[in-house]
Design a protein around this motif. Structure first.
Motif, PDB file in Angstrom:
ATOM      1  N   GLU A 134       0.772  -1.269  -0.188  1.00 18.29           N
ATOM      2  CA  GLU A 134       0.049   0.235  -0.173  1.00 18.29           C
ATOM      3  C   GLU A 134       0.934   1.155  -0.174  1.00 18.29           C
ATOM      4  O   GLU A 134       0.394   2.429  -0.133  1.00 18.29           O
ATOM      5  N   THR A 135       2.139   1.198   0.113  1.00 21.49           N
ATOM      6  CA  THR A 135       3.129   2.292   0.154  1.00 21.49           C
ATOM      7  C   THR A 135       4.267   2.173  -0.913  1.00 21.49           C
ATOM      8  O   THR A 135       4.501   0.931  -1.261  1.00 21.49           O
ATOM      9  N   GLN A 138       6.851  -0.347   0.405  1.00 22.73           N
ATOM     10  CA  GLN A 138       6.297  -1.695   0.464  1.00 22.73           C
ATOM     11  C   GLN A 138       6.569  -2.357  -1.163  1.00 22.73           C
ATOM     12  O   GLN A 138       6.805  -3.384  -1.154  1.00 22.73           O
ATOM     13  N   GLY A 213       4.019  -2.731   8.884  1.00 24.53           N
ATOM     14  CA  GLY A 213       4.149  -1.195   9.232  1.00 24.53           C
ATOM     15  C   GLY A 213       4.726  -1.259  10.502  1.00 24.53           C
ATOM     16  O   GLY A 213       4.738  -2.052  11.423  1.00 24.53           O
ATOM     17  N   SER A 257      -0.148   5.762   6.030  1.00 28.06           N
ATOM     18  CA  SER A 257       1.144   5.902   5.418  1.00 28.06           C
ATOM     19  C   SER A 257       1.457   7.279   5.661  1.00 28.06           C
ATOM     20  O   SER A 257       0.795   8.058   5.341  1.00 28.06           O
ATOM     21  N   GLY A 260       5.433   7.900   2.801  1.00 26.36           N
ATOM     22  CA  GLY A 260       5.606   6.917   2.143  1.00 26.36           C
ATOM     23  C   GLY A 260       5.875   5.511   2.949  1.00 26.36           C
ATOM     24  O   GLY A 260       6.241   4.716   2.414  1.00 26.36           O
ATOM     25  N   PRO A 262       5.050   2.904   5.692  1.00 24.79           N
ATOM     26  CA  PRO A 262       4.075   2.080   6.491  1.00 24.79           C
ATOM     27  C   PRO A 262       3.885   2.216   7.994  1.00 24.79           C
ATOM     28  O   PRO A 262       4.985   1.824   8.617  1.00 24.79           O
TER      29      PRO A 262
END
Length: 423
Positions: A134-135, A138, A213, A257, A260, A262
């Motif tokens: 999601e970032t 990642q 995260g 986020s 950028g 997590p």
């Protein structure tokens, strides 16, 4: 593996395009049933799809890929339909009426790719992380494993171990020959260099930190401003904020986020020794556990009570005189200090995250890599060569397990269960 599976592989409708995949020995027959004839292989063709009664389902772009040189290692079909709910549902329903076809289970397409040797286990794990990314960090971190870079490095280590093992076996089998009477010069140094190289990668932070995260725990006494700061960092009113002490009685966490990177922000109950009711006391105990387990702890309270390793944040800076010599002053009302706190969080997180431009292991891979290192370091080129050869084999087996040459069904079920149905 003798069954043919199908599923929607693109996002949930409605969408511009809905991609439906069919994989297995009856994939070609299913495509011929839908559009009359098989198109030219590996070349997109526009065809009319029809159901068993001859009714038109859609005009779609179809692709026919005969195995084994396909994503799954078997016959594969892709239907690029219009992405409306009714269109996708009608095509899937028609596929369900064709004998020998069934809907795919989560991750089954990727599992077939693994089983058929199209990808190895390290690539599959990287792909799972890439799909859940999601970032930006990642995404970049998962690409190295999903793209095969980690697998290529492991294969290189394995090839070097094979060479070391062959040298030892040669001495064992042909010790009476002049040209193989002893191990090559530099054998021990080269073996040590290999162990050190594997250990360097294994000792980097595990990729789970990047995937899950960094947990940031906000802790302190009641009414210290924890929930207000929690909401400010989230840019959302996720936590209830009142002037009443003990409003937060349980652990509240949210992924976010920031820059950028997590994070998982964790708001906790206010810690106090007296005046807490039974429910609040349970929340305080949970808060203490979160503080003990947090990767980053922000302490919003008296500096004298700050847990070891926690970062001191002086909240409600708009209500107190400035100029304190310790901690970072922050006000969620005026916004002062928030930018500095965010910069500190991002910088601190990058110190404990695995480097996205270098290879890193997850915990399963790290344990196997360290087992390989231990076996390599146990090799004594001047001692019992039979034992040395067995240690080399043990190290090679550990590396094989890294890429799935020796995998249990339970572990594979857990991995591929992380995928969506169409993957």
């Amino acid at each position: 593996m003798d069954e043919t599976i199908y599923a929607l592989s693109s996002g949930a409708p409605p969408a511009a395009i809905g991609v439906i995949r069919i994989s297995g020995p009856r994939a070609g027959q299913a495509l011929a049933r839908l559009c009359g004839t098989l198109p030219v292989e590996r070349s997109p063709r526009l065809r009319t799809l029809r159901d068993g009664a001859g009714e038109m389902l859609d005009r779609a772009l179809v692709l026919w890929f005969p195995g084994p040189a396909t994503a799954t290692g078997e016959d594969l079909v892709e239907l690029h339909c219009h992405g409306g709910r009714a269109v996708v549902a009608a095509v899937l329903a028609t596929l369900g009426t064709i004998e020998g076809l069934r809907e795919a289970e989560p991750g089954e397409f990727t599992r077939r790719a693994f089983t058929n040797g199209r990808i190895d286990l390290a690539e599959a794990e990287g792909l799972a992380d890439l799909l859940s990314a999601e970032t930006e960090l990642q995404r970049r971190g998962a690409l190295l494993a999903a793209g095969g870079e980690l697998s290529r490095r492991i294969e290189g280590w394995r090839d070097r171990l094979l060479a070391f093992g062959a040298a030892i076996e040669a001495v064992i089998d042909f010790a009476d020959e002049d040209d193989v009477a002893s191990l090559p010069a530099g054998f021990g140094a080269e073996l040590g260099a290999l162990a050190a190289e594997i250990r360097r990668v294994a000792e980097r932070p595990a990729t789970e930190r990047l995937r899950d995260g960094i947990r940031v725990v906000l802790a302190g006494p009641p009414n210290a401003g924890k929930s207000s700061l929690f909401n400010a960092l989230l840019a959302d009113d996720a936590a209830i904020v009142t002037a009443e002490a003990g409003t937060t009685r349980d652990v509240l966490e949210r992924p976010v986020s920031i820059g950028g990177v997590p994070f998982v922000l964790v708001d906790t109950a206010g810690m106090r020794e007296e005046g807490a009711g039974p429910i609040e006391a349970l929340g305080i105990e949970r808060a203490r556990r979160e503080v003990a387990a947090g990767q980053i702890v922000l302490w919003l309270g008296d500096p004298a009570d700050r847990p070891e390793g926690a970062f001191l944040v002086r909240s409600k800076a708009d209500l107190r005189p400035s100029g304190s010599s310790s901690g970072l002053e922050v006000s969620t009302v005026t916004g002062s200090g928030l930018e500095e706190l965010i910069e500190w969080l991002v910088a601190r997180a990058r110190e404990v995250l695995p480097p996205v431009d270098r290879l890193a292991f997850n915990r399963r891979q790290r344990d196997l890599a360290l087992a390989a290192v231990s076996a390599i370091e146990a090799v004594d080129g001047e001692g019992d060569l039979l034992l040395a050869a067995e240690n080399i084999r043990s190290a090679r087996r550990a590396l094989d397990a890294l890429v799935g040459r020796d995998s249990t069904e339970e572990m594979l079920d857990a991995l591929f269960g992380r995928f969506c149905i169409g993957k």
